[in-house]
Write a protein that holds these residues in place. Structure first.
Motif, PDB file in Angstrom:
ATOM      1  N   CYS A  42      32.648  36.414 -72.798  1.00  0.00           N
ATOM      2  CA  CYS A  42      33.402  37.554 -72.274  1.00  0.00           C
ATOM      3  C   CYS A  42      33.876  37.284 -70.849  1.00  0.00           C
ATOM      4  CB  CYS A  42      32.571  38.823 -72.355  1.00  0.00           C
ATOM      5  SG  CYS A  42      32.143  39.269 -74.056  1.00  0.00           S
ATOM      6  N   CYS A  86      35.163  40.383 -68.523  1.00  0.00           N
ATOM      7  CA  CYS A  86      36.073  41.318 -69.192  1.00  0.00           C
ATOM      8  C   CYS A  86      35.627  42.737 -68.818  1.00  0.00           C
ATOM      9  CB  CYS A  86      35.998  41.112 -70.698  1.00  0.00           C
ATOM     10  SG  CYS A  86      36.849  42.379 -71.656  1.00  0.00           S
ATOM     11  N   VAL A 137      41.111  36.388 -72.354  1.00  0.00           N
ATOM     12  CA  VAL A 137      41.345  36.933 -73.697  1.00  0.00           C
ATOM     13  C   VAL A 137      42.807  37.362 -73.797  1.00  0.00           C
ATOM     14  CG1 VAL A 137      40.750  38.762 -75.335  1.00  0.00           C
ATOM     15  CG2 VAL A 137      38.955  37.667 -73.960  1.00  0.00           C
ATOM     16  N   ALA A 168      35.712  45.295 -70.419  1.00  0.00           N
ATOM     17  CA  ALA A 168      35.131  46.053 -71.537  1.00  0.00           C
ATOM     18  C   ALA A 168      33.645  45.749 -71.727  1.00  0.00           C
ATOM     19  CB  ALA A 168      35.885  45.760 -72.833  1.00  0.00           C
ATOM     20  N   VAL A 169      33.082  44.856 -70.944  1.00  0.00           N
ATOM     21  CA  VAL A 169      31.653  44.559 -71.062  1.00  0.00           C
ATOM     22  C   VAL A 169      30.842  45.689 -70.435  1.00  0.00           C
ATOM     23  CG1 VAL A 169      29.792  43.036 -70.299  1.00  0.00           C
ATOM     24  CG2 VAL A 169      31.950  42.056 -71.039  1.00  0.00           C
ATOM     25  N   CYS A 179      38.588  37.970 -80.108  1.00  0.00           N
ATOM     26  CA  CYS A 179      37.143  38.208 -79.981  1.00  0.00           C
ATOM     27  C   CYS A 179      36.490  38.272 -81.352  1.00  0.00           C
ATOM     28  CB  CYS A 179      36.888  39.507 -79.225  1.00  0.00           C
ATOM     29  SG  CYS A 179      37.590  39.531 -77.569  1.00  0.00           S
ATOM     30  N   CYS A 210      29.962  44.669 -75.849  1.00  0.00           N
ATOM     31  CA  CYS A 210      31.341  45.118 -75.845  1.00  0.00           C
ATOM     32  C   CYS A 210      31.389  46.630 -76.054  1.00  0.00           C
ATOM     33  CB  CYS A 210      32.112  44.415 -76.958  1.00  0.00           C
ATOM     34  SG  CYS A 210      33.841  44.901 -77.043  1.00  0.00           S
ATOM     35  N   PRO A 230      39.798  42.840 -79.410  1.00  0.00           N
ATOM     36  CA  PRO A 230      40.945  42.009 -79.786  1.00  0.00           C
ATOM     37  C   PRO A 230      40.627  41.029 -80.915  1.00  0.00           C
ATOM     38  CG  PRO A 230      40.657  42.059 -77.404  1.00  0.00           C
ATOM     39  CD  PRO A 230      39.430  42.693 -77.994  1.00  0.00           C
TER      40      PRO A 230
HETATM   41  S1  SF4 Z   1      34.193  41.051 -77.102  1.00  0.00           S
HETATM   42 FE1  SF4 Z   1      34.724  42.924 -75.964  1.00  0.00          FE
HETATM   43  S2  SF4 Z   1      33.793  42.628 -73.937  1.00  0.00           S
HETATM   44 FE2  SF4 Z   1      33.908  40.583 -74.911  1.00  0.00          FE
HETATM   45  S3  SF4 Z   1      35.878  39.700 -74.227  1.00  0.00           S
HETATM   46 FE3  SF4 Z   1      36.231  40.761 -76.190  1.00  0.00          FE
HETATM   47  S4  SF4 Z   1      36.919  42.822 -75.594  1.00  0.00           S
HETATM   48 FE4  SF4 Z   1      35.938  41.912 -73.814  1.00  0.00          FE
END
Ligand code: SF4
Ligand code: SF4
Length: 112
Positions: A27, A62, A31, A64-65, A82, A72, A79
């Motif tokens: 992460c 990221c 991405v 979103a972590v 991922c 996540c 995405p």
């Molecule tokens: S899995 Fe979730 S937290 Fe990890 S890079 Fe992808 S979007 Fe970001």
């Protein structure tokens, strides 16, 4: 991470490699978003070349972590790239090896 599935990664089996024992190293990779991805806009950014990507914080994670659980927070909307990233796959193992070698040598986190 305690649950590979909840952490948004692929379904590969990883021998000793487990998302549950990893600091979500993948992460910290760039991405790139697919046109079909449905990620909330406030979590995205553009590269200098205009590519849509997941936004990252100042340390490269990221956005979103979940920093407490290292999971996540947009699992159902994560995405495509991922979803395809396989736990225990060659790329997973490569970045883990690089990351752990840098930590052992006291090298600060770097952007990938
Ligand atoms: S899995 Fe979730 S937290 Fe990890 S890079 Fe992808 S979007 Fe970001
Ligand atoms: S780098 Fe590999 S083991 Fe670590 S969180 Fe990502 S997929 Fe899981």
């Amino acid at each position: 991470m305690k649950d590979a599935k909840a952490c948004g990664h692929g379904d590969g089996t990883g021998d000793e490699v487990s998302c549950g024992r990893c600091d979500a190293i993948c992460c910290r990779l760039t991405v790139v978003l697919d046109p079909d991805d449905r990620v909330p806009g406030h979590l995205t950014a553009r590269t200098e070349r205009g590519l849509p990507v997941m936004a990252r914080d100042e340390e490269g994670w990221c956005v979103a972590v979940d920093p407490l659980r290292m999971c996540c927070t947009i699992y159902d909307q994560r995405p495509a790239v991922c979803r395809k990233f396989a736990m225990g796959g060659p790329y997973c193992r490569e970045i883990r090896t690089t990351h752990h070698a840098q930590l052992r040598r006291g090298i600060p986190l770097t952007m990938y």
